[in-house]
Write a protein that holds these residues in place. Structure first.
Motif, mmCIF file in Angstrom:
data_model
loop_
_atom_site.group_PDB
_atom_site.id
_atom_site.type_symbol
_atom_site.label_atom_id
_atom_site.label_comp_id
_atom_site.label_asym_id
_atom_site.label_seq_id
_atom_site.Cartn_x
_atom_site.Cartn_y
_atom_site.Cartn_z
ATOM 1 N N HIS A 81 0.804 -1.223 0.000
ATOM 2 C CA HIS A 81 0.000 0.000 0.000
ATOM 3 C C HIS A 81 0.839 1.276 0.000
ATOM 4 C CE1 HIS A 81 -3.757 -2.220 0.514
ATOM 5 N NE2 HIS A 81 -3.014 -3.072 1.202
ATOM 6 N N SER A 82 2.108 1.174 0.396
ATOM 7 C CA SER A 82 2.918 2.394 0.372
ATOM 8 C C SER A 82 3.760 2.495 -0.891
ATOM 9 C CB SER A 82 3.808 2.471 1.620
ATOM 10 O OG SER A 82 4.457 1.242 1.845
ATOM 11 N N GLN A 83 4.414 1.400 -1.301
ATOM 12 C CA GLN A 83 5.334 1.503 -2.432
ATOM 13 C C GLN A 83 4.853 0.757 -3.684
ATOM 14 O OE1 GLN A 83 8.933 -0.161 -0.652
ATOM 15 N NE2 GLN A 83 8.479 -2.177 -1.523
ATOM 16 N N GLY A 84 3.617 0.307 -3.685
ATOM 17 C CA GLY A 84 3.063 -0.335 -4.877
ATOM 18 C C GLY A 84 3.162 -1.844 -4.850
ATOM 19 N N CYS A 85 4.377 -2.349 -4.655
ATOM 20 C CA CYS A 85 4.551 -3.801 -4.591
ATOM 21 C C CYS A 85 5.792 -4.127 -3.786
ATOM 22 C CB CYS A 85 4.654 -4.408 -5.996
ATOM 23 S SG CYS A 85 6.127 -3.894 -6.921
ATOM 24 N N THR A 86 5.914 -5.366 -3.396
ATOM 25 C CA THR A 86 7.125 -5.819 -2.711
ATOM 26 C C THR A 86 7.180 -7.346 -2.745
ATOM 27 O OG1 THR A 86 8.539 -5.492 -0.758
ATOM 28 C CG2 THR A 86 6.251 -6.026 -0.320
ATOM 29 N N ILE A 87 8.210 -7.900 -2.097
ATOM 30 C CA ILE A 87 8.298 -9.342 -1.925
ATOM 31 C C ILE A 87 7.903 -9.657 -0.482
ATOM 32 C CG2 ILE A 87 9.859 -11.329 -1.871
ATOM 33 C CD1 ILE A 87 9.405 -10.326 -4.695
#
Lengths: 331, 331
Positions: free
Chosen positions: B193-199
């Motif tokens: 929700h903060s940086q768009g996507c992650t692992i």
């Protein structure tokens, strides 16, 4: 609780949904060969989908090791933000075709009864088969540059009650679309609140999502040109080019134009009697058309299906277009 | 909304959860070869898991066509309800190992930024790679008669906020267990929700589920015997057999017994300085142990890991057992 979940109030999509497309099992797998993909059709369909939903250069998004190679060949330096892919909002749902069918029918997963070893094993086996097809379809789309992500209905909390959708995480489908991805769902083995488990078909998934996400139009890609008045192999079989659905969901053929009222009724009855699966398809399609959403049933990997996917038959059906359009028409 | 979802009140499991087991990427894939499964280890681990979680005869639940065959070989008539599989409640979570790593690191998925073509393409490519590993692990377990079903975190609505779990459909995990299946989750590319996507790593998934589903114990299967005071390849490296975690989450080694307070501190610092990944692992394990849940870090496919999976080291750690037990101990 489950019912509430199915009828949840959804945050609307940031950009309206353009199309839900069904890749029919018959179109993308080899019907008579177990667990075999129709690679040629799948590639053609993937290219058509790309043409219909996006512009810009093709960026291969399947970076897996290919058979016979020891490393991964992808030129990530070649991917610039100029190749940024503005795709319009599509959802892909595929059937199982020759995947899952053997496993499901041998074990009777659709009839439920998870306390039987055979059903439980068949449930596991069915999911393995259909998710392996899903992975291959996601790969095929990704290779054509479509930002596809698999969304397996079982994992997404889809459950049924007497075979109707009881719960489904539509919010995740919506979020996936809002972030610019193309969700790829599939017919799946799921838990059923009355009988333990069942098979949730791609067609039912599409109807449920159409109700909640209101696409502009829905396209069913199949292995024949559309709906006929009798099996297409029979002499004199006529393609039904346009079917009208009224407020009550009852439908009648408008093109070819019925010459007399009697003939109209005969066509309807004939379709009921002889075309089997097609009647179910018309019923599902009619339920969607009743919502004011155009439905096109077309042959996969043809110019006709490409036109339908692009939305080019929406207003006016060209004379040389082969397919069946099912649309809402006030009585 | 997402936060609520993560902290949802759950209907308790019908039968308590016995164990969450992590199949470490290093244990089940070949670290130095792209997208290659360590078949031998995976088979041994699958057999161990079966022995630990169920009794009764083995029913092969992977009914897919095998390479080089034109049809499916499964004797469904041989499956009787006598072979009904009463499995105890386990959850399997696996890492990515040599799957997904290339795709994620080349594109920087963990850093977010879905408006960049490279990140978007890498997100799609990462999911393809990790879900293909998930499918193979589900297959390996199913072949040993474990009723395994893949639950991909992305599909199950797992999202993060600044890399912490923001939402997750734990209800589907619980329902899957209650119906007698073994859910198989994995580290995945997810929306943030903060940086768009992650692992989202398998370890974080385990911690989140441990908090909500309260397993009796958690087992991490890895490629070394446990946690050492320095890299295990260095001369004099000592296996830390027991680590105590207090109410505040700080930990210290209790076996081997520290001779002086100074030495104790040194071991802790050494572990921080030199073993890299292991410190993260201890932190995650400590967070779980703080909840009163025993954690065992053991070498996959050994007698030691089998003992841990069976819960045999729970009360008392045998002298000849090799592994690291991390447990809660009041200060």
């Amino acid at each position: 609780m489950e019912k509430d979940n199915a009828q949840q109030t959804l945050t609307p999509l940031e950009k309206p949904l353009r199309c839900i497309v069904k890749l029919g099992g018959a179109a993308i797998t080899c019907k008579n060969e177990l667990e075999k993909i129709n690679e040629e059709n799948l590639k053609a369909v993937s290219i058509h989908l790309r043409e219909a939903m996006m512009s810009g250069e093709v960026v291969d998004m399947d970076w897996s090791k290919r058979p016979g190679r020891s490393d991964i060949c992808v030129n990530v330096n070649g991917i610039s933000d100029q190749s940024l892919l503005n795709s319009s909002n599509f959802i892909v749902v595929h059937g199982a075709g020759s995947f899952g069918h053997f496993q499901a029918s041998k074990s009777g997963v659709h009839k439920g009864g998870l306390d039987h070893s055979l059903v439980k094993a068949g449930f596991v086996a069915t999911r393995i088969s259909v998710t392996s097809l899903n992975l291959e379809i996601v790969r095929a789309l990704a290779r054509e540059g479509i930002p596809s992500v698999g969304l397996s209905p079982f994992s997404g909390g889809w459950t049924t009650l007497q075979r109707n959708v009881a719960s489904a995480d539509i919010a995740t489908v919506a979020k996936t679309i809002d972030r610019g991805f193309i969700p790829v769902l599939h017919g799946d083995a799921v838990l059923d609140h009355s009988q333990g488990c069942t098979i949730l078909s791609g067609d039912v998934i599409i109807r449920h999502m159409a109700e909640l996400l209101k696409p502009e139009y829905v396209v069913f890609l199949t292995d024949v040109f559309g709906v006929y008045d009798r099996p297409p192999s029979e002499p004199g079989a006529t393609l039904l080019k346009e079917i009208a659905v009224d407020e009550e969901g009852s439908w009648h053929v408008v093109n070819p134009a019925p010459k007399t009222m009697n003939e109209k009724v005969e066509i309807t009855v004939a379709a009921h009697d002889t075309t089997g699966g097609m009647v179910t398809k018309i019923s599902e399609a009619a339920a969607i058309a009743k919502l004011g959403i155009d439905v096109y049933i077309v042959k996969a990997a043809t110019d006709h299906s490409l036109k339908a996917l692009k939305g080019e038959v929406k207003g006016n059906i060209p004379d040389d277009w082969l397919g069946t359009a099912i649309r809402f028409m006030r009585k």
